[in-house]
Design an enzyme around this catalytic site. Sequence first.
Site, PDB file in Angstrom:
ATOM      1  N   LYS A  84     -22.657 -26.170  51.502  1.00  0.00           N
ATOM      2  CA  LYS A  84     -21.438 -25.364  51.626  1.00  0.00           C
ATOM      3  C   LYS A  84     -20.799 -25.684  52.973  1.00  0.00           C
ATOM      4  CE  LYS A  84     -19.273 -22.022  49.238  1.00  0.00           C
ATOM      5  NZ  LYS A  84     -19.125 -21.967  47.776  1.00  0.00           N
ATOM      6  N   GLY A 184     -11.410  -6.916  42.275  1.00  0.00           N
ATOM      7  CA  GLY A 184     -10.851  -8.186  42.711  1.00  0.00           C
ATOM      8  C   GLY A 184     -10.289  -8.955  41.529  1.00  0.00           C
ATOM      9  N   GLY A 186      -8.144 -11.712  41.676  1.00  0.00           N
ATOM     10  CA  GLY A 186      -7.518 -12.926  42.177  1.00  0.00           C
ATOM     11  C   GLY A 186      -7.727 -14.085  41.225  1.00  0.00           C
ATOM     12  N   LYS A 187      -8.103 -15.255  41.785  1.00  0.00           N
ATOM     13  CA  LYS A 187      -8.199 -16.473  40.990  1.00  0.00           C
ATOM     14  C   LYS A 187      -9.132 -16.323  39.786  1.00  0.00           C
ATOM     15  CE  LYS A 187      -9.162 -19.445  44.360  1.00  0.00           C
ATOM     16  NZ  LYS A 187      -9.410 -20.767  45.005  1.00  0.00           N
ATOM     17  N   VAL A 188     -10.286 -15.684  40.004  1.00  0.00           N
ATOM     18  CA  VAL A 188     -11.271 -15.542  38.935  1.00  0.00           C
ATOM     19  C   VAL A 188     -11.098 -14.220  38.192  1.00  0.00           C
ATOM     20  CG1 VAL A 188     -13.736 -15.405  38.380  1.00  0.00           C
ATOM     21  CG2 VAL A 188     -12.928 -17.021  40.122  1.00  0.00           C
ATOM     22  N   GLY A 189     -10.933 -13.142  38.945  1.00  0.00           N
ATOM     23  CA  GLY A 189     -10.902 -11.812  38.353  1.00  0.00           C
ATOM     24  C   GLY A 189      -9.840 -11.634  37.291  1.00  0.00           C
ATOM     25  N   HIS A 190      -8.647 -12.171  37.534  1.00  0.00           N
ATOM     26  CA  HIS A 190      -7.581 -11.960  36.536  1.00  0.00           C
ATOM     27  C   HIS A 190      -7.881 -12.725  35.241  1.00  0.00           C
ATOM     28  CE1 HIS A 190      -5.704 -15.907  37.555  1.00  0.00           C
ATOM     29  NE2 HIS A 190      -5.071 -15.763  36.406  1.00  0.00           N
TER      30      HIS A 190
END
Length: 360
Positions: A84, A184, A186-190
Amino acid sequence: MPNVFGPPHKGSESRHEQVVFCQDEASGLRAIIAIYSTALGPSLGGTRFFPYASEEEALTDVLNLSRGMAYKNALAGLDLGGGKAVIIGDPATDKSEALLRAYGRFVQSLNGRYYTACDVGTFSEDMDIVARECRFVTGRTVAHGGAGDSSILTAFGVFQGMRAAAETVWGAPTLRGKRVGVEGVGKVGHRLVEHLREDGADVVICDVNEAAVDQVRSLHPEVEVVADASAMIRADLDVYAPCALGGSLDDDTVPLLQAKVVCGAANNQLAHTGVEKNLADRDILYAPDYVVNSGGVIQVADEIEGFNFDRAKARATGIYDTTRKIFALAADEGVPPAVAADRLAERRMSQIGRLRGIFL
């Protein structure tokens, strides 16, 4: 400062193989690359661009995230180790072509020990810039032969893990009629909300970004909104899905949790070791985060051999079976699912990594 050479967090004998501090004063680059393990192959993990309060906070995050990537890649069945990177700064104001290209030079200097990709604060377009200085980049745009937005299969994989949890708790692999709280969007949550609504779940959401909430509500006006993460923890839910930053489950929040299942996309959801036992003691089924959110890394890893979406999605579908296997092992061995998942990952890293000792 964190003890880089100290005992490992997850109880194995492994330590981080390499931690690299990168600085380019002219562009403002301050980055840390952490390689936890290359037992299964080159390390792979995204680059997080975040305004950390201190170098210590950034180092702690990259050590934890790189360790998690090793376990995630192992259970995803990938021949890749765990790494990472973090870039210290505000991506809204500090990100520039020069900074990203400088970062790419540092990744290239590792000569393939680490493949980078997107994470919080970085996007496929950023990876295209990094790739102008570096061959070891995934998560690129479709125009440059990449997979594009990795949140697509991340959300899909979380949904598969949630189906496995629903089957374990309620006897059927569906969220139909269940009340799911997504913290949340955002990119994943929606995208997770889309899967849940298609499956017939009732959805509750919250996000610190009002625009993200408004976007979901414009598509799904029936979705309920709560004020914040604290309200979500206390909400009357069947499933709690943390999809923002990690650490949402700790000694204070677990006793307040109303849900019977925890399954979300956020990394490092458990604030510290022992929280998994607290969840088990309350009979709350926890789907280990690095198992169910591995769809994204499956998607970007597929780029290394030439991206094929159908192939990547088929592998991400396997998250359902892997999650079920972990729940079954946890029940058989009388341990929390997080412990069972760690054991499976460590077993694969040990068994396959050992083969590197056979001289070719």
